[in-house]
Design a protein around this motif. Structure first.
Motif, PDB file in Angstrom:
ATOM      1  N   UNK A  12       0.832  -1.209   0.000  1.00 38.06           N
ATOM      2  CA  UNK A  12       0.000   0.000   0.000  1.00 38.06           C
ATOM      3  C   UNK A  12       0.869   1.264   0.000  1.00 38.06           C
ATOM      4  N   UNK A  13       1.953   1.241   0.770  1.00 42.91           N
ATOM      5  CA  UNK A  13       2.843   2.398   0.808  1.00 42.91           C
ATOM      6  C   UNK A  13       3.498   2.649  -0.554  1.00 42.91           C
ATOM      7  N   UNK A  14       3.895   1.589  -1.215  1.00 38.62           N
ATOM      8  CA  UNK A  14       4.600   1.736  -2.490  1.00 38.62           C
ATOM      9  C   UNK A  14       3.693   2.215  -3.612  1.00 38.62           C
ATOM     10  N   UNK A  15       2.391   1.934  -3.531  1.00 39.96           N
ATOM     11  CA  UNK A  15       1.455   2.325  -4.589  1.00 39.96           C
ATOM     12  C   UNK A  15       0.615   3.532  -4.180  1.00 39.96           C
ATOM     13  N   UNK A  16       0.915   4.147  -3.056  1.00 39.95           N
ATOM     14  CA  UNK A  16       0.092   5.221  -2.516  1.00 39.95           C
ATOM     15  C   UNK A  16       0.225   6.522  -3.275  1.00 39.95           C
ATOM     16  N   UNK A  53      15.070   9.821  -5.699  1.00 37.74           N
ATOM     17  CA  UNK A  53      15.715   8.615  -5.190  1.00 37.74           C
ATOM     18  C   UNK A  53      14.971   8.015  -3.999  1.00 37.74           C
ATOM     19  N   UNK A  54      14.351   8.877  -3.185  1.00 38.14           N
ATOM     20  CA  UNK A  54      13.662   8.361  -2.000  1.00 38.14           C
ATOM     21  C   UNK A  54      12.463   7.479  -2.377  1.00 38.14           C
ATOM     22  N   UNK A  55      11.960   7.656  -3.605  1.00 38.84           N
ATOM     23  CA  UNK A  55      10.845   6.824  -4.042  1.00 38.84           C
ATOM     24  C   UNK A  55      11.202   5.350  -4.131  1.00 38.84           C
ATOM     25  N   UNK A  56      12.484   5.055  -4.354  1.00 35.12           N
ATOM     26  CA  UNK A  56      12.925   3.662  -4.451  1.00 35.12           C
ATOM     27  C   UNK A  56      13.030   2.985  -3.082  1.00 35.12           C
ATOM     28  N   UNK A  57      12.859   3.775  -2.017  1.00 36.61           N
ATOM     29  CA  UNK A  57      12.940   3.204  -0.675  1.00 36.61           C
ATOM     30  C   UNK A  57      11.617   3.348   0.080  1.00 36.61           C
ATOM     31  N   UNK A  85      -2.766  -4.615  -3.189  1.00 38.95           N
ATOM     32  CA  UNK A  85      -2.855  -3.198  -3.573  1.00 38.95           C
ATOM     33  C   UNK A  85      -4.226  -2.603  -3.296  1.00 38.95           C
ATOM     34  N   UNK A  86      -5.268  -3.444  -3.235  1.00 40.49           N
ATOM     35  CA  UNK A  86      -6.622  -2.976  -2.996  1.00 40.49           C
ATOM     36  C   UNK A  86      -7.293  -2.369  -4.213  1.00 40.49           C
TER      37      UNK A  86
END
Length: 332
Positions: A81-85, A296-300, A181-182
């Motif tokens: 959920x965090x990664x697709x938010x 870059x922070x998106x990859x973490x 993912x919902x």
């Protein structure tokens, strides 16, 4: 004087004979104890000692995968959920963390909502972990039966076993990610597999293959390297003591944290490709899109729940696997 020497010789001979008899009895008792332990080990084995060792490794891996998947599924759901938010967020929206997502899921989908996607997780992990451990065991017996693998060989061993398992279970992994993912209204795993195959074609069932292998193969390789090296550094007395499972778990936690951080970017890319395959033509497109939108922070994104889950899951799986293999009389 001659008579005294004869008597003394007879006495020494008797003493020596008694000593030999005691040693002989002791050796007999040791052999009986070893035979009894071997019989007990075979008796404890669910397959009665007749199943192929690779099949036993598969059974041990599947059971360890069942336990770890059931316990840590909520962390995987929060990570997805965090990664697709960010696709649903507006510019300037406040940052959303792991605790916020966790509470949101509980509030809107009840407590059991944290285990959404557990069915495909079971379908993926039970045979997947079994395939991984049976492949790992077979490769280790084939190439490293006489010695322990070096650090680089341990990386290759773990990566090879994970590649086989990852390719075999990728269609279920795609469905599992979409469940979590919902965004999809799938009812059953088989129904989801059929829907993806019919509406998007068979290629969609293997979407994210490159990113998955870039994530799983290095993770497993790095994990096995750190895990085996950490265990090797332990004193032999500690490795064979009653606290061995706790020590193995601790080594697994350390190895899992390091491996998770290294492979986190590949996990983010894999999630995006599998959840929104229509947006990305290739893995490279997903990488560029994530970087342009989030930097870059998106990859973490989702690194904390994923690290917790992967670390604890891998540590538990290896601990349970090694204990079960030991009870079956096999060297893991």
């Amino acid at each position: 004087m001659n008579m005294e020497l004869v008597v003394t010789g007879i006495h020494l001979k008797k003493c020596y004979t008694k000593k030999e008899m005691q040693q002989h009895r002791e050796r007999g008792r040791v052999k009986e104890r070893e035979m009894q332990e071997k019989q007990d080990s075979q008796a404890k084995s669910p397959s009665g000692g007749k199943a192929h060792p690779a099949l036993k490794a598969f059974m041990c891996g599947s059971l360890s995968g069942t336990c770890s998947t059931l316990l840590f599924q909520p962390l995987d759901l929060v990570k997805t959920r965090l990664q697709t938010l960010q696709n649903n967020m507006h510019p300037g929206s406040p940052k959303v963390g792991m605790v916020t997502v966790f509470l949101s899921v509980v509030r809107t989908e009840k407590l059991l909502g944290l285990w959404k996607g557990v069915s495909p997780s079971f379908m993926r992990c039970i045979p997947g972990v079994g395939i991984y451990f049976s492949t790992f065991y077979s490769l280790k017996q084939r190439f490293f039966q006489e010695r322990s693998p070096s650090a680089l060989e341990a990386v290759m061993l773990g990566a090879g076993a994970r590649t086989v398992a990852g390719v075999c279970m990728l269609p279920v992994t795609v469905v599992k990610t979409r469940f979590e993912s919902g965004r999809y209204n799938y009812v059953t795993v088989l129904g989801a597999l059929r829907s993806v195959y019919v509406t998007e074609g068979p290629r969609a069932l293997f979407s994210g293959l490159t990113a998955t292998l870039l994530r799983d193969a290095p993770f497993s390789g790095i994990y096995v390297m750190f895990y085996s090296q950490a265990k090797r550094s332990l004193p032999q007395t500690m490795s064979s003591s009653a606290c061995a499972p706790l020590l193995n778990f601790s080594c697994g936690v350390m190895a899992g944290v390091l491996a998770s951080l290294v492979t986190q970017p590949a996990d983010v890319v894999k999630t995006h490709v599998q959840v929104s395959p229509h947006l990305y033509k290739s893995t490279g497109d997903a990488v560029r899109s994530i970087y342009l939108e989030q930097g870059l922070k998106g990859f973490f994104r989702g690194a904390v729940p994923r690290s917790l889950r992967r670390t604890l899951m891998a540590a538990m799986a290896w601990t349970v696997y090694e204990q079960l293999m030991a009870r079956m009389g096999l060297k893991s």
